[in-house]
Design a protein around this motif. Structure first.
Motif, PDB file in Angstrom:
ATOM      1  N   ARG A 265       0.741  -1.115  -0.083  1.00 24.60           N
ATOM      2  CA  ARG A 265      -0.053   0.040   0.223  1.00 24.60           C
ATOM      3  C   ARG A 265       0.895   1.280  -0.065  1.00 24.60           C
ATOM      4  O   ARG A 265       1.983   1.254   0.338  1.00 24.60           O
ATOM      5  CB  ARG A 265      -0.787  -0.041   1.188  1.00 24.60           C
ATOM      6  N   HIS A 368       0.014   0.304  -4.846  1.00 27.45           N
ATOM      7  CA  HIS A 368      -0.518  -0.954  -4.352  1.00 27.45           C
ATOM      8  C   HIS A 368      -0.306  -2.182  -4.863  1.00 27.45           C
ATOM      9  O   HIS A 368      -0.057  -2.261  -6.149  1.00 27.45           O
ATOM     10  CB  HIS A 368      -2.058  -0.575  -4.413  1.00 27.45           C
ATOM     11  N   ASP A 370      -1.908  -5.978  -4.881  1.00 24.25           N
ATOM     12  CA  ASP A 370      -2.942  -7.083  -4.290  1.00 24.25           C
ATOM     13  C   ASP A 370      -2.771  -8.489  -5.045  1.00 24.25           C
ATOM     14  O   ASP A 370      -2.355  -8.466  -6.292  1.00 24.25           O
ATOM     15  CB  ASP A 370      -4.355  -6.550  -4.654  1.00 24.25           C
ATOM     16  N   ARG A 387      -8.076   0.315   0.207  1.00 23.74           N
ATOM     17  CA  ARG A 387      -7.190   0.825  -0.869  1.00 23.74           C
ATOM     18  C   ARG A 387      -7.481   2.193  -0.938  1.00 23.74           C
ATOM     19  O   ARG A 387      -6.651   2.777  -1.693  1.00 23.74           O
ATOM     20  CB  ARG A 387      -7.500   0.244  -2.190  1.00 23.74           C
TER      21      ARG A 387
END
Length: 396
Positions: A265, A368, A370, A387
């Motif tokens: 993040r 970011h 994921d 997010r």
């Protein structure tokens, strides 16, 4: 509850697939040196040092070749039918020559032998002959390592379950990391506290069902990506002290029986300025686009082509440094890659980190990441940390 592991039955199926390829290629057998491949096929995780180790596959049987100090360990935890060991490295007779003797006993002195490498390799001071040198009558054929890597591209339900568990504890580690990220705190202190507390919680909660095959921890940190230094995608820890206005790029995950996930993040110490907000929103839009493109049946490079179009349309090309993502599992980076040169077709069970990033000198990095699994009709995000920008402001 059952331990969080891959079953011996699943590993047996993996070996059968490799053995079938060996037979189809007209090979007498195969020799594998990669620690990751050995663990994947027979469940033996070890510390690769100067001491050579190998897995031999022949006639439906598996033989582990290990130094004496690993003999009992290999017999206890591996699926190998037989464990053979040598005294030590270096010794009067080089271990590779002992391996050649063993291969001769197993009927692999001559003919085609598949390998993942022409000998053992290590940066721990190892020196030794190639396998082809100690087996001059054999035809040593590379390529077996790629077969294993291709098998690892799509994960089984059991593997996805382990990675999902990794995401769970990486999420906790990141919660703690954000909680302790305040102006005046030191990078290493924050990371160590978050990692220690998350690991303790994981071990306390999972108890006897937890099995490690690596770091045995849930971890979170910055790896030096703090303030202007966050504009370096692969920075290293500099023991920075967080300051008001810093851009932070984080990373978190957990080792669950050797399987990994990736959660990253972009955060801010206090309210971000207008430029920080602008690049953050560009990054979030880019990640949204990339995630929306993930579905089975399309090539990896088609996704990167769309991402490059987005960068050009928004004048972001000067701030890009890397591809959109990569597969993940037993290793932090695995094939295939979401890049222009990778034509691999996405299939259900493939995992990808989705991590388009922008790097602005003097301002910071914006990324970011994921962990996404390809499903039969799209994708699912296994990571679930917030997010949006307002959720990622620290010290408030």
């Amino acid at each position: 509850m059952k331990p969080l592991v891959i079953s011996a039955e699943e590993r047996a199926g993996r070996r059968e697939r490799i053995e079938q390829k060996v037979q189809e290629a007209g090979m007498e057998g195969a020799v594998i040196f990669s620690p990751t491949s050995i663990f994947y096929l027979v469940g033996f995780h070890f510390i690769p040092t100067e001491r050579p180790m190998a897995l031999v596959l022949t006639d439906g049987k598996t033989t582990l070749f290990v130094p004496r100090l690993e003999h009992e360990h290999a017999e206890t935890v591996s699926d190998a039918d037989t464990v053979k060991s040598y005294p030590e490295y270096p010794s009067e007779l080089h271990p590779m020559r002992r391996l050649a003797q063993l291969l001769g006993e197993l009927g692999l002195r001559a003919g085609k032998i598949g390998v993942d490498a022409d000998g053992y390799g290590s940066s721990w001071g190892y020196r030794g002959p190639r396998l082809s040198e100690v087996l001059p009558e054999a035809d040593v054929v590379p390529g077996v390592g790629m077969w294993v890597e291709e098998m690892r591209m799509s994960k089984s339900d059991a593997e996805i379950a382990l990675i999902r568990e990794s995401c769970r504890w990486g999420n906790l580690a990141h919660v703690l990391l954000q909680r302790y990220s305040v102006a005046g705190a030191r990078e290493i202190d924050i990371s160590m506290r978050a990692t220690s507390e998350a690991t303790s919680a994981m071990i306390d909660t999972l108890g006897p069902i937890y099995r490690a095959a690596g770091s045995a921890s849930a971890s979170a940190g910055f790896r030096g990506q703090i303030g202007p230094n966050s504009a370096l995608p692969h920075a290293v820890t500099i023991n920075a002290i967080l300051k008001q206005g810093d851009t932070l790029v984080t990373g978190a995950g957990a080792d669950i029986y050797g399987y990994h996930s990736e959660l990253e993040r972009t955060m801010f110490v206090g309210e971000p300025n207008a430029e920080q907000r602008r690049f953050f929103e560009h990054m979030l839009s880019a990640q949204d686009l990339a995630i929306s493109l993930i579905k089975p049946g399309i090539p990896c490079n088609a996704i990167e082509q769309e991402m490059q179009r987005f960068y050009k349309e928004n004048n972001l090309v000067p701030y890009t440094r890397h591809h959109t993502g990569h597969n993940i599992g037993l290793q932090g980076h695995e094939m295939p890659f979401l890049d222009l040169g990778d034509e691999t077709i996405l299939q259900p069970g493939m995992l990808f980190t989705i991590e388009p990033g922008f790097y602005v000198e003097g301002l910071g990095g914006f990324r970011h990441s994921d962990t996404i699994v390809v499903t039969k009709d799209g994708s699912e995000s296994l990571t679930y940390y917030p997010r949006q920008l307002e959720d990622l402001i620290c010290g408030v």
